[in-house]
Design a protein around this motif. Structure first.
Motif, PDB file in Angstrom:
ATOM      1  N   LEU A 236     -25.834 -67.845  13.327  1.00  0.00           N
ATOM      2  CA  LEU A 236     -24.911 -68.933  13.633  1.00  0.00           C
ATOM      3  C   LEU A 236     -24.482 -68.944  15.103  1.00  0.00           C
ATOM      4  O   LEU A 236     -24.502 -70.001  15.740  1.00  0.00           O
ATOM      5  N   PRO A 237     -24.065 -67.794  15.683  1.00  0.00           N
ATOM      6  CA  PRO A 237     -23.743 -67.831  17.119  1.00  0.00           C
ATOM      7  C   PRO A 237     -24.924 -68.262  17.978  1.00  0.00           C
ATOM      8  O   PRO A 237     -24.745 -68.965  18.973  1.00  0.00           O
ATOM      9  N   SER A 238     -26.132 -67.862  17.593  1.00  0.00           N
ATOM     10  CA  SER A 238     -27.312 -68.248  18.361  1.00  0.00           C
ATOM     11  C   SER A 238     -27.562 -69.745  18.272  1.00  0.00           C
ATOM     12  O   SER A 238     -27.976 -70.375  19.255  1.00  0.00           O
ATOM     13  N   ALA A 239     -27.298 -70.319  17.081  1.00  0.00           N
ATOM     14  CA  ALA A 239     -27.555 -71.744  16.875  1.00  0.00           C
ATOM     15  C   ALA A 239     -26.399 -72.623  17.332  1.00  0.00           C
ATOM     16  O   ALA A 239     -26.523 -73.853  17.306  1.00  0.00           O
ATOM     17  N   MET A 240     -25.286 -72.024  17.747  1.00  0.00           N
ATOM     18  CA  MET A 240     -24.090 -72.811  18.047  1.00  0.00           C
ATOM     19  C   MET A 240     -24.314 -73.816  19.170  1.00  0.00           C
ATOM     20  O   MET A 240     -23.813 -74.948  19.112  1.00  0.00           O
ATOM     21  N   SER A 241     -25.069 -73.434  20.184  1.00  0.00           N
ATOM     22  CA  SER A 241     -25.316 -74.367  21.292  1.00  0.00           C
ATOM     23  C   SER A 241     -26.124 -75.565  20.809  1.00  0.00           C
ATOM     24  O   SER A 241     -25.899 -76.699  21.244  1.00  0.00           O
ATOM     25  N   TRP A 242     -27.070 -75.335  19.893  1.00  0.00           N
ATOM     26  CA  TRP A 242     -27.838 -76.431  19.313  1.00  0.00           C
ATOM     27  C   TRP A 242     -26.923 -77.346  18.508  1.00  0.00           C
ATOM     28  O   TRP A 242     -27.027 -78.576  18.585  1.00  0.00           O
TER      29      TRP A 242
ATOM     30  N   ASN B  98     -28.012 -60.321   4.303  1.00  0.00           N
ATOM     31  CA  ASN B  98     -28.452 -61.659   4.732  1.00  0.00           C
ATOM     32  C   ASN B  98     -27.271 -62.498   5.206  1.00  0.00           C
ATOM     33  O   ASN B  98     -27.377 -63.250   6.183  1.00  0.00           O
ATOM     34  N   TRP B  99     -26.134 -62.406   4.514  1.00  0.00           N
ATOM     35  CA  TRP B  99     -24.957 -63.174   4.893  1.00  0.00           C
ATOM     36  C   TRP B  99     -24.440 -62.743   6.257  1.00  0.00           C
ATOM     37  O   TRP B  99     -24.083 -63.575   7.091  1.00  0.00           O
ATOM     38  N   ARG B 100     -24.403 -61.405   6.493  1.00  0.00           N
ATOM     39  CA  ARG B 100     -23.920 -60.919   7.791  1.00  0.00           C
ATOM     40  C   ARG B 100     -24.872 -61.303   8.915  1.00  0.00           C
ATOM     41  O   ARG B 100     -24.436 -61.620  10.020  1.00  0.00           O
ATOM     42  N   VAL B 101     -26.166 -61.261   8.638  1.00  0.00           N
ATOM     43  CA  VAL B 101     -27.136 -61.684   9.664  1.00  0.00           C
ATOM     44  C   VAL B 101     -26.931 -63.151  10.014  1.00  0.00           C
ATOM     45  O   VAL B 101     -26.923 -63.546  11.181  1.00  0.00           O
ATOM     46  N   THR B 102     -26.732 -63.970   8.969  1.00  0.00           N
ATOM     47  CA  THR B 102     -26.520 -65.403   9.207  1.00  0.00           C
ATOM     48  C   THR B 102     -25.240 -65.646   9.980  1.00  0.00           C
ATOM     49  O   THR B 102     -25.213 -66.434  10.938  1.00  0.00           O
ATOM     50  N   ARG B 103     -24.157 -64.971   9.566  1.00  0.00           N
ATOM     51  CA  ARG B 103     -22.850 -65.229  10.173  1.00  0.00           C
ATOM     52  C   ARG B 103     -22.743 -64.650  11.576  1.00  0.00           C
ATOM     53  O   ARG B 103     -22.183 -65.290  12.475  1.00  0.00           O
ATOM     54  N   ASN B 104     -23.239 -63.444  11.795  1.00  0.00           N
ATOM     55  CA  ASN B 104     -22.989 -62.734  13.053  1.00  0.00           C
ATOM     56  C   ASN B 104     -24.112 -62.845  14.073  1.00  0.00           C
ATOM     57  O   ASN B 104     -23.905 -62.545  15.247  1.00  0.00           O
ATOM     58  N   VAL B 105     -25.298 -63.251  13.647  1.00  0.00           N
ATOM     59  CA  VAL B 105     -26.428 -63.339  14.576  1.00  0.00           C
ATOM     60  C   VAL B 105     -26.943 -64.772  14.695  1.00  0.00           C
ATOM     61  O   VAL B 105     -27.017 -65.332  15.792  1.00  0.00           O
TER      62      VAL B 105
ATOM     63  N   GLU C 200     -34.882 -70.938  16.085  1.00  0.00           N
ATOM     64  CA  GLU C 200     -35.034 -70.403  17.437  1.00  0.00           C
ATOM     65  C   GLU C 200     -34.234 -69.122  17.666  1.00  0.00           C
ATOM     66  O   GLU C 200     -34.220 -68.604  18.778  1.00  0.00           O
ATOM     67  N   ALA C 201     -33.548 -68.630  16.635  1.00  0.00           N
ATOM     68  CA  ALA C 201     -32.744 -67.415  16.785  1.00  0.00           C
ATOM     69  C   ALA C 201     -33.631 -66.226  17.183  1.00  0.00           C
ATOM     70  O   ALA C 201     -34.807 -66.150  16.794  1.00  0.00           O
TER      71      ALA C 201
ATOM     72  N   ARG D 105     -16.291 -69.318  24.215  1.00  0.00           N
ATOM     73  CA  ARG D 105     -15.865 -68.570  25.407  1.00  0.00           C
ATOM     74  C   ARG D 105     -16.703 -67.325  25.632  1.00  0.00           C
ATOM     75  O   ARG D 105     -16.818 -66.836  26.750  1.00  0.00           O
ATOM     76  N   TRP D 106     -17.250 -66.791  24.536  1.00  0.00           N
ATOM     77  CA  TRP D 106     -18.021 -65.554  24.621  1.00  0.00           C
ATOM     78  C   TRP D 106     -19.304 -65.717  25.416  1.00  0.00           C
ATOM     79  O   TRP D 106     -19.878 -64.737  25.892  1.00  0.00           O
ATOM     80  N   ARG D 107     -19.787 -66.946  25.554  1.00  0.00           N
ATOM     81  CA  ARG D 107     -21.041 -67.134  26.251  1.00  0.00           C
ATOM     82  C   ARG D 107     -20.873 -66.890  27.741  1.00  0.00           C
ATOM     83  O   ARG D 107     -19.862 -67.278  28.330  1.00  0.00           O
TER      84      ARG D 107
END
Length: 293
Positions: free
Chosen positions: A206-212, A197-204, A181-182, A283-285
């Motif tokens: 993962l934060p997007s999926a964190m609420s899930w 790919n690693w930076r996309v996963t880590r910085n985009v 759903e990112a 907290r960033w959200r």
């Protein structure tokens, strides 16, 4: 400025010219009042349930032998806390169950996130493995308890294995869906800027999926406790599940309900801790708008 904020129901209504400080103060006041109302209702409902239960038991509307009573359960809990159980200290049994649940929860959560993110990022691998994941997930977890006890024995390993299975699929499913759903536009923009790919996963992603992921963690610890207790119930030498098994075998209704209450208290405490951790990490959200109705 006097009389600049009126209230309709629970929601404040502000007149023209109301300052920001007055609006904030009125909103905080409405929030505080609402919290008190919620707590008052929660406590009132609990007291009503316990009171009705006690009256029904005293007047024999229900059979105290099977249903016990709040007073009898409280006495049993007090005896366990002050004098211990017949098979050892209450804290020893509680510690055994918590150790099993925590180890299973941690391993299951970490593995679920890693596998969920990995398969969410690799469509070919997810297509290949999906049939096996669905097949394993279709097996009722309780059925695995005697298998794990038979293979791994009555000790820690079998309970941890069952707690792990209970947690893994919940966390995996949410992590996988969160990755899927990112925001594709953000991923595309990151790639345009040269992100690996690693930076996309880590910085985009993962934060997007964190609420899930956190949504699954809120309920998965209770599943870890369920897994540990079911494993203890099937076969163990200690733990809350062992106490439940003993109470069942001796028709000790008060002990049975006392053990269940212990599980509820521990699970609610874990839920509270998980909420604190989530609030600290995310907290960033942006804060959601407050509903004072």
């Amino acid at each position: 400025m006097a009389n600049t904020a009126l209230e309709a129901g629970n929601a404040p209504i502000f007149r023209a010219g109301t300052s920001d400080a007055e609006i904030e103060a009125a909103a905080l006041k409405a929030m505080t009042r609402r919290k008190y109302v919620v707590v008052a209702w929660q406590v009132g409902i609990l007291l009503a349930i316990l009171g009705l239960w006690q009256i029904a038991s005293d007047l024999h509307w229900i059979d105290p032998f099977f249903y016990s009573s709040p007073y009898g359960i409280a006495l049993r809990l007090w005896d366990w806390i002050t004098e211990g159980t017949e098979s050892g200290s209450l804290w020893y049994h509680l510690g055994v169950t918590m150790e099993e649940a925590l180890i299973g929860f941690i391993i299951g959560s970490v593995t679920g996130v890693l596998v969920g993110v990995a398969l969410g990022r690799n469509k070919l691998a997810s297509d290949i493995l999906s049939i096996y994941i669905k097949a394993i997930n279709s097996i009722p977890r309780v059925v695995l308890a005697p298998i794990f006890v038979m293979i791994m024995g009555l000790g820690l390993a079998s309970k941890v294995a069952l707690a792990f299975i209970m947690v893994f699929f919940v966390v995996f499913a949410n992590a996988f869906q969160g990755v899927r759903e990112a925001d594709r536009n953000m991923i595309a923009n990151a790639r345009i800027l040269g992100a690996s790919n690693w930076r996309v996963t880590r910085n985009v992603i993962l934060p997007s999926a964190m609420s899930w992921i956190f949504a699954s963690l809120h309920i998965s610890f209770s599943f870890a406790i369920i897994g540990a207790i079911v494993g203890e119930f099937v076969g163990s030498l200690a733990g809350i599940g062992y106490l439940i098994s003993i109470a069942k075998g001796t028709y000790d209704a008060a002990g049975l309900y006392a053990a269940i209450i212990l599980v509820m208290v521990v699970t609610l405490g874990a839920e509270y801790v998980m909420t604190l951790i989530e609030n600290r990490i995310t907290r960033w959200r942006p804060q959601q708008s407050l509903d004072t109705h």
